[in-house]
Design an enzyme around this catalytic site. Structure first.
Site, PDB file in Angstrom:
ATOM      1  N   HIS A 216      -2.704   2.529  -1.433  1.00 34.42           N
ATOM      2  CA  HIS A 216      -2.710   4.090  -1.845  1.00 34.42           C
ATOM      3  C   HIS A 216      -1.195   4.669  -2.368  1.00 34.42           C
ATOM      4  CE1 HIS A 216      -6.426   4.544   0.114  1.00 34.42           C
ATOM      5  NE2 HIS A 216      -6.077   3.292   0.936  1.00 34.42           N
ATOM      6  N   LYS A 247      -8.383   2.601  -7.232  1.00 34.89           N
ATOM      7  CA  LYS A 247      -8.100   3.964  -6.762  1.00 34.89           C
ATOM      8  C   LYS A 247      -7.078   4.580  -7.775  1.00 34.89           C
ATOM      9  CE  LYS A 247      -8.404   2.175  -1.926  1.00 34.89           C
ATOM     10  NZ  LYS A 247      -9.658   2.068  -2.190  1.00 34.89           N
TER      11      LYS A 247
END
Ligand SMILES: Cc1ncc(COP(=O)(O)O)c(C=O)c1O
Length: 416
Positions: A216, A247
């Site tokens: 992340h 992501k």
């Protein structure tokens, strides 16, 4: 055994706890994102997405989609096999080199997802480092936990981000056994950073390998989006970095980056790498384009920082409780699956706001929440719409405005 009854009873029990998951079929429109089209009861309706992990919206970037289509037209779709058997294209090789450079490591290795990268790399290390003891943060992602658990080795779980507890556990370990400390740089559900420097110091003192999940953080933090390790200038001190292409880079796949011997070892011994087909060359090629764009996109990172702060400030004004952090992940806890689901339904039905309620097993039972994320395509008017919608739902459902008490927070049991 009555197998049918077993499965249907389990599902009935899940439903009775309010924990049954339903997927919404959402097509994110390339030209008008964050607008998307939901197929709902045979019809279509327009919604606005507030929970995407396509953080920089690179999956819809014209140069990225152009690369993808170009390579499909040149090479076709599938890769043709495992990396060993005809599944290594020039795009796979170049992408691994780019990822190694991104993390200032000697080498990198691609996997079908970051989940498999974590699970298979940790399993391989744990199985082969004789007598290994693992030290794992209690909020580590399921993929890290699975890798360790499947190897059936001794695992010490330390309290989230608590380096004193970690040290206590390290002290109890046999000084002569190999050790691995497994943690994340930015925790996916809380948006909190880990104490990187302190954990590295402990790893050095107790002669442990460090395995860090940067899923992340990569693309969003540090110079050129090279992650929190790079932001702190600590790349050399982390032995193995794990990241995702799915992501910030808007594609699919995962990887580990490390020194060339570790990578060559994982390449040679990890079943989750050896025995599965490689990603489509078009995905590898699009990832290269995407990473290069991300590296030059400080303005997009600034935009996310600025707008995340703007949302937090709006939530404070509305007294809607959320977890304070300085990241792009904004957790709004509701501590109840039914409330969370009810609020999510009202948000989409009345306001066209799509935000997925997060339940067990993604978070512990009783810790249900929304996990708000913003992209550079969300405009100021979208933020105002989102905040007004939340305010209205909080009013309609008479949801709590103030911060939860310490006792309420403690009542949430940690399952990991
Ligand atoms: C912390 C963390 N690690 C790994 C993964 C797995 O990533 P991927 O979607 O590439 O499998 C996730 C997925 O959300 C995650 O949150």
């Amino acid at each position: 055994m009555n197998y049918k009854k077993f499965f249907s009873d389990e599902l009935i029990s899940l439903k009775s706890q309010g924990l049954y998951r339903k997927f919404r079929a959402i097509n994110r429109n390339k030209t008008s994102f964050p607008k998307a089209t939901e197929r709902f009861e045979g019809n279509e309706r327009e919604v606005e997405v507030w929970c995407s992990n396509d953080y920089l919206n690179l999956s819809q970037h014209p140069e990225v989609t152009k690369t993808s289509v170009q390579v499909i037209n040149e090479l076709g779709t599938g890769s043709g096999g495992t990396r060993n058997i005809s599944g290594t294209s020039t795009y796979h090789v170049d992408l691994e080199q780019l990822l190694a450079d991104l993390h200032r490591k000697e080498a990198a290795l691609l996997f079908p997802s970051a989940y498999t990268a974590n699970q298979s790399t940790l399993w391989t290390l744990c199985k082969n480092l004789e007598g290994v003891e693992v030290f794992s943060d209690e909020l580590n992602h399921a993929s890290l936990i699975q890798g360790i658990k499947n190897a059936n080795v001794e695992c010490h779980v330390f309290r989230h981000n608590d380096t004193e507890h970690l040290e206590e556990l390290l002290k109890t370990a046999n000084a002569n056994t190999p050790k691995i400390i497994v943690f994340e740089s930015l925790y996916s559900m809380e948006g909190l950073r880990s104490p990187l420097q302190k954990i590295i110091e402990l790893a050095k003192r107790y002669d442990a390998l460090t395995y860090l999940d940067e899923v992340h953080s990569v693309g969003l933090y540090g110079p050129e989006g090279r992650g929190i390790t790079a932001e702190k200038g600590l790349e050399e001190d982390i032995d193995i970095i794990n990241g995702t292409l799915s992501k910030s880079f808007g594609q699919m796949g995962g990887y580990v980056a490390a020194n060339s011997d570790i990578i060559d070892y994982i390449r040679s011994f990890a079943p989750g790498f050896i025995f599965t087909s490689s990603m489509n060359p078009s995905i590898a090629a699009a990832s290269i384009t995407s990473i290069k764009i991300a590296m030059q996109s400080e303005h997009l990172r600034d935009n996310i920082r600025h707008n995340s702060d703007r949302i937090r400030s709006g939530l404070r004004d509305l007294e809607i409780p959320f977890l304070e952090n300085d990241s792009h992940i904004i957790p709004i806890h509701l501590y109840d699956p039914r409330l969370c689901k009810g609020a999510a339904n009202l948000l989409i039905e009345k306001h066209g706001i799509y935000i997925q309620p997060v339940f067990h097993p993604t978070v512990p039972k009783g810790d249900e929440r929304f996990r708000v994320t913003i992209t550079p395509r969300h405009e100021a008017s979208d933020i105002d719409h989102f905040l007004n919608a939340l305010d209205d739902v909080w009013k309609s459902m008479d949801l709590k405005r103030a911060e939860p008490t310490q006792a309420e927070k403690k009542a949430v049991s940690r399952i990991y």
